[in-house]
Enzyme design. Structure first.
Site, short mmCIF file in Angstrom:
data_model
loop_
_atom_site.label_atom_id
_atom_site.label_comp_id
_atom_site.label_asym_id
_atom_site.label_seq_id
_atom_site.Cartn_x
_atom_site.Cartn_y
_atom_site.Cartn_z
N ASP A 102 -8.30 3.82 1.14
CA ASP A 102 -7.35 4.14 2.21
C ASP A 102 -8.13 4.57 3.47
O ASP A 102 -8.82 5.58 3.44
CB ASP A 102 -6.46 5.28 1.73
CG ASP A 102 -5.29 5.53 2.66
OD1 ASP A 102 -5.30 4.96 3.78
OD2 ASP A 102 -4.39 6.27 2.28
N CYS A 117 0.87 -1.19 0.00
CA CYS A 117 0.00 0.00 0.00
C CYS A 117 0.90 1.23 0.00
O CYS A 117 2.06 1.17 -0.44
CB CYS A 117 -0.99 -0.03 1.16
SG CYS A 117 -0.23 -0.03 2.81
N ASN A 130 2.25 1.31 4.47
CA ASN A 130 2.53 0.03 5.14
C ASN A 130 2.19 0.06 6.63
O ASN A 130 2.80 -0.63 7.44
CB ASN A 130 3.99 -0.40 4.92
CG ASN A 130 4.31 -1.84 5.34
OD1 ASN A 130 5.44 -2.14 5.71
ND2 ASN A 130 3.35 -2.73 5.28
N CYS A 136 -1.53 0.66 7.44
CA CYS A 136 -2.98 0.43 7.54
C CYS A 136 -3.41 -0.80 6.72
O CYS A 136 -3.70 -1.86 7.27
CB CYS A 136 -3.77 1.65 7.08
SG CYS A 136 -3.48 3.13 8.08
N ARG A 137 -3.44 -0.64 5.40
CA ARG A 137 -4.03 -1.70 4.56
C ARG A 137 -3.14 -2.91 4.36
O ARG A 137 -3.61 -4.05 4.48
CB ARG A 137 -4.41 -1.11 3.19
CG ARG A 137 -5.55 -0.13 3.26
CD ARG A 137 -5.69 0.65 1.99
NE ARG A 137 -4.55 1.57 1.81
CZ ARG A 137 -4.32 2.31 0.75
NH1 ARG A 137 -5.16 2.24 -0.27
NH2 ARG A 137 -3.29 3.12 0.70
N SER A 138 -1.87 -2.71 3.98
CA SER A 138 -1.06 -3.89 3.63
C SER A 138 -0.72 -4.77 4.83
O SER A 138 -0.65 -6.00 4.66
CB SER A 138 0.19 -3.51 2.82
OG SER A 138 1.05 -2.66 3.53
P1 4NP Z 1 -1.78 2.77 4.17
O1 4NP Z 1 -2.41 4.11 4.75
O2 4NP Z 1 -1.21 3.12 2.80
O3 4NP Z 1 -2.96 1.86 4.04
O4 4NP Z 1 -0.75 2.30 5.14
C1 4NP Z 1 -1.71 5.30 4.84
C2 4NP Z 1 -0.88 5.51 5.93
C3 4NP Z 1 -0.19 6.70 6.04
C4 4NP Z 1 -0.32 7.66 5.05
C5 4NP Z 1 -1.13 7.43 3.98
C6 4NP Z 1 -1.82 6.24 3.87
N1 4NP Z 1 0.38 8.89 5.17
O5 4NP Z 1 0.16 9.78 4.33
O6 4NP Z 1 1.20 9.05 6.07
#
Ligand code: 4NP
Length: 153
Positions: free
Chosen positions: A124, A9, A12, A14-16
């Site tokens: 997201d 993602c 790294n 939240c989703r992955s």
């Molecule tokens: P992820 O979510 O891609 O599912 O881990 C996010 C976590 C942090 C950020 C964006 C998306 N960020 O902008 O810091």
């Protein structure tokens, strides 16, 4: 060779990590030997544990994410892993840009594994609420079930 699957993602956190955990759980349930990992295309959260909302959501399903740490996807991943799944279209495009010319990994979108959801992105949940992480969990779990079925064939 057992399959080695990387979920990617943006951050790294939240989703992955949830996708990795759901796949580990489904593979274990099915008795499928596989390597699993996750990474982000961005370096914002390298070395950090998953988002507390992701940790709490996984815990509801009996899975402990506390030991997971963020890392950034790298060129070597395209030969170390047999399969790389992007959680959304934007990260799939970014992975396509960093993939070495001679890579061996099969690169696809995670929801291509879910009938009727092909081509779609896992939204997201970072800017969302706790409930959004449960939606993420449902989506990555459906994909994990599809992937285990595919790998067992
Ligand atoms: P992820 O979510 O891609 O599912 O881990 C996010 C976590 C942090 C950020 C964006 C998306 N960020 O902008 O810091």
């Amino acid at each position: 060779m057992k399959p080695a699957v990387l979920f990617v993602c943006l951050g790294n956190i939240c989703r992955s990590p949830l996708a990795e955990a759901a796949f580990r759980a489904e593979a274990a349930r099915a008795g499928l030997a596989a390597v699993a990992d996750s990474a982000g295309t961005a370096d914002y959260h390298v070395g950090e544990p998953p988002d507390p909302r992701a940790i709490r959501t996984a815990a509801k399903f009996g899975i402990d994410l506390a030991g997971y740490r963020g890392r950034q996807a790298e060129a070597a991943d395209f030969t170390r892993f047999s399969h790389i799944f992007a959680l959304d279209q934007s990260n799939l495009a970014n992975l396509g840009r960093v993939a070495p010319a001679a890579h061996t990994a099969h690169l696809a979108l995670l929801l291509d594994l879910v009938p009727g959801r092909e081509g779609q992105s896992v939204a997201d949940p970072w800017y969302g609420a706790e409930e959004d992480f449960e939606v993420t969990w449902d989506e990555v779990s459906a994909a994990a079930r599809g992937l285990v079925e595919l790998l067992r064939r």
